[in-house]
Design an enzyme around this catalytic site. Structure first.
Site, mmCIF file in Angstrom:
data_model
loop_
_atom_site.group_PDB
_atom_site.id
_atom_site.type_symbol
_atom_site.label_atom_id
_atom_site.label_comp_id
_atom_site.label_asym_id
_atom_site.label_seq_id
_atom_site.Cartn_x
_atom_site.Cartn_y
_atom_site.Cartn_z
ATOM 1 C CD GLU A 120 -2.972 -1.042 0.321
ATOM 2 O OE1 GLU A 120 -3.074 0.062 -0.492
ATOM 3 O OE2 GLU A 120 -3.878 -2.023 0.182
ATOM 4 N NE ARG A 142 -3.742 2.900 -0.675
ATOM 5 C CZ ARG A 142 -5.048 2.605 -0.067
ATOM 6 N NH1 ARG A 142 -5.719 3.832 0.289
ATOM 7 N NH2 ARG A 142 -5.603 1.494 -0.291
ATOM 8 C CG ASP A 194 -6.052 -7.499 -7.044
ATOM 9 O OD1 ASP A 194 -4.982 -7.444 -6.521
ATOM 10 O OD2 ASP A 194 -6.993 -6.678 -6.432
ATOM 11 C CB THR A 208 -2.386 -1.253 -8.881
ATOM 12 O OG1 THR A 208 -3.639 -1.860 -8.916
ATOM 13 C CG2 THR A 208 -1.687 -1.249 -7.674
#
Ligand SMILES: *[C@@H]1O[C@H](CO)[C@@H](O)[C@H](O)[C@H]1NC(C)=O
Ligand SMILES: *[C@@H]1O[C@H](CO)[C@@H](O)[C@H](O)[C@H]1NC(C)=O
Length: 653
Positions: A182, A186, A331, A588
């Site tokens: 993450e 991000r 994913d 992503t």
């Protein structure tokens, strides 16, 4: 510092774009007219024409004048109609719709700015902020994630505020454990994208204090590098598969406490675009090699048909459990295969080979159909490929249709791909799959009371399941009856403002040119406006229950609402030469990086092992799986005979 300009092509296109925007596009701007009483009749007229065209379009669609796959309306029987829906629409004012998206972003941002500035978490209902770390310093979770959207939307003064906070308050030297994945996608992704966009599009959200040579000119890149150096410790494991978490102060990797110490496959395998771009910018090939190594270790497992279980051990580099899915924890592994291929401008064909293989595996094992409407489902195999199929789709899986389309054309339109002679049966068939899956994801929105998709959808299927090998089925229209076969369980009916479906709509619109995808997006966007608004000035929030009216609100705004969902809506309604899809690659978390050619000593440092039809490795290589030394060695070999054609979203809650 070195930076990564892609060349002037984009700059030129952007100039054209802004030139165009200077033109008075009266036809496309009915809303502007509505403010002036005098012009009202014209506005009414245009609105009427718009409605008629929309009605014609709808009727045409249902009469089957053009299939969902057509990029343009097919000619009607007379053969004289050659309407193009791809160009400037007479009927719809996309610029005005785009401005509405910007307006919603501003409301969301301003709520956060007023009530939770500098906090990682924002509660729009109670109007409070919260930090993720005990130190209480803040990671810039929302601010950094939203940076490039601020730029893209040209929100200059808000960007100045964000930049000032990053420059004066953001300090990654904190004794906290953060999620490796993450934080990479991000924070590092957000900073790198801000670096790229601000250099590539200096006319967007220009900052007056950003003078050349002034201190802090490379603020975003410096912060990204500092953060990357702290994250690098996560890769120091026996196998090279990163630990799930890492301590930012000590840079020590932390084994996952849950999941028996395993890392999520998607998390381990979705760091590559970020670390590779940073390596390209800084010339530090260490970033490249550590990230790349992960894919080699994963691939050396030789999993059947390129489909992987969702947990992988950082100690052994082998998989844990049998659960195979393209939803949470699976994913973006698949997403980053094709995007790594695109990132280095097609120079690393082994990633395309891996993607192709996985897509074949998806079609063989995971694609099935609902009953009786034959909606295409990308299902799960919780007990491995020999186990029973589970007809369930996380909303997260909805990144896949757009990514399939991106894989087919590389980002150009179908028309351009055909002109370039890059179109055959495989392309046609992959594109059809993308079209059908997009429709299923759209259906997830349509069957809900609020028009906003649930977190997870189950489907009614035949038993035994009808697979592609039994014959590809075409779907029915999505009507009220579809509700019977889209099954929403009580625990799954929340909506977290997730981006994956609008992300796919964006790719599908850009690639097929079919305006239906924009219309679907507009409908979705209106549902968000209507049902997720917090109240007066709090902004927008997620939903605890999206299948009743009024919905039950949940007191949290996800950072990806600003970073992804609203960005994709904005881009969906933007002209297609704004951030052209064939010159960027989008991570992503919707952060935007350039494509680039392999340069200096950056190159593919590994080679796939030979495998059989099913993907199982058939040859044990002489070299032991000891890593670093082998990387260097195989590097030179591969470069020598590179002619050989070789070649996941967030499990967040
Ligand atoms: C961005 O906004 C500023 C005003 O804040 C304006 O001067 C500038 O022209 C805008 N740039 C673009 C590219 O629209
Ligand atoms: C992968 O599939 C594409 C078509 O979608 C094809 O053009 C390409 O050659 C394939 N690549 C490899 C390495 O198999």
């Amino acid at each position: 510092m070195q930076n990564g300009h892609v060349g002037n092509a984009i700059g030129g296109k952007l100039d054209d774009y802004f030139d165009q925007r200077e033109l008075p596009m009266y036809k496309d701007k009915p809303y502007n007219y509505s403010t002036s009483g005098k012009a009202k009749p014209i506005y009414e007229r245009w609105r009427l024409i718009g409605s008629v065209l929309l009605a014609l379009f709808t009727v045409g669609y249902f009469l089957g004048f053009f299939s969902a796959g057509a990029t343009r309306l097919k000619k009607t029987d007379g053969g004289k109609s050659t309407w193009s829906w791809g160009g400037k629409g007479l009927s719809t004012d996309w610029d005005a719709r785009r401005e509405k998206v910007k307006g919603v972003f501003i409301e969301s941002w301003d709520g956060y700015q007023q009530y939770a500035w500098g906090h990682d978490i924002y509660h729009p209902l109670s109007k409070e902020g919260e930090q993720m770390s005990d130190e209480g310093k803040g990671m810039g979770w929302i601010i950094v994630d939203a940076l490039d959207t601020l730029m893209i939307m040209n929100l200059t003064s808000r960007l100045s505020h964000a930049r000032e906070w990053i420059s004066t308050s953001l300090d990654y030297d904190q004794d906290i454990n953060v999620n490796t994945f993450e934080t990479t996608i991000r924070m590092m992704g957000g900073l790198l994208s801000a670096h790229y966009i601000s250099n590539e599009y200096p006319m967007l959200a220009q900052l007056s204090d950003d003078d050349k040579g002034a201190p802090g000119e490379d603020l975003y890149l410096e912060k990204a590098t500092d953060l990357a150096d702290r994250l690098m410790g996560a890769f120091e494991t026996d196998s090279g598969i990163p630990d799930a978490s890492v301590n930012l102060r000590t840079s020590k990797g932390i084994v996952s406490h849950a999941d028996a110490g395993a890392s999520s496959t998607a998390e381990a395998a979705s760091l590559q675009l970020e670390f590779k771009y940073l390596a390209y910018l800084t010339g530090e090939k260490n970033y490249w090699e550590k990230a790349e190594k992960v894919i080699e270790v994963i691939d050396n497992n030789g999993m059947e048909d390129g489909l992987l279980p969702i947990f992988v051990s950082p100690i052994t580099g082998t998989f844990r459990g049998t659960n195979i899915r393209l939803g949470s924890r699976g994913d973006s592994y698949y997403e980053y295969l094709i995007k790594q291929y695109l990132q280095t401008a097609g120079e690393e064909p082994l990633y395309q080979e891996m993607w192709n293989q996985s897509l074949v595996g998806v079609r063989k094992h995971l694609i099935t159909y609902s009953d009786p409407g034959h909606f295409t489902i990308l299902a799960e195999r919780p007990d491995g490929l020999d186990g029973k199929i589970s007809p369930k789709m996380d909303h997260l899986v909805c990144f896949m249709p757009g990514t399939i389309a991106l894989g087919v054309t590389g980002g150009v339109t179908i028309e351009e791909a055909k002109k370039a002679g890059k179109w055959g049966e495989k392309e046609e068939s992959d594109m059809k799959l993308a079209i059908e899956l997009t429709k299923t994801c759209w259906g997830m929105y349509k069957v809900m009371a609020t028009g906003l998709a649930p977190e997870i959808t189950h489907f009614k299927i035949k038993d035994p399941a009808h697979m592609e090998s039994d014959g590809i089925l075409a779907s029915a229209d999505i009507t009220d009856k579809a509700k019977d076969e889209f099954v929403i369980k009580h625990n799954d009916n929340h909506n977290l403002q997730r981006p994956e479906t609008v992300e796919s709509l964006f790719y599908m619109w850009r690639i097929t040119g079919n305006p239906m995808y924009r219309e679907w997006g507009w409908e979705m966007f209106q549902s968000f406006i209507k049902y997720t608004k917090a109240d007066a000035d709090g902004g927008y929030t997620s939903l605890a229950h999206a299948n009743e009216i009024p919905p039950i609100l949940r007191d949290n705004m996800e950072s990806f609402w600003l970073a992804e969902t609203l960005k994709y809506f904005y881009l969906l309604f933007s002209p297609s030469d704004f951030l052209p899809l064939d010159s960027v690659v989008i991570n992503t978390e919707a952060h935007i990086f350039p494509r680039f050619k392999l340069a200096r000593d950056l190159h593919t440092g590994w080679e796939r092992k030979t495998r059989d039809e099913a993907g199982h490795i058939v040859e044990t290589p002489k070299t032991a799986p000891g890593r670093t030394i082998k990387v260097e060695e195989s590097t030179t070999t591969i470069l020598a005979d590179e002619q050989r054609s070789k070649e996941g979203h967030i499990g967040l809650t």
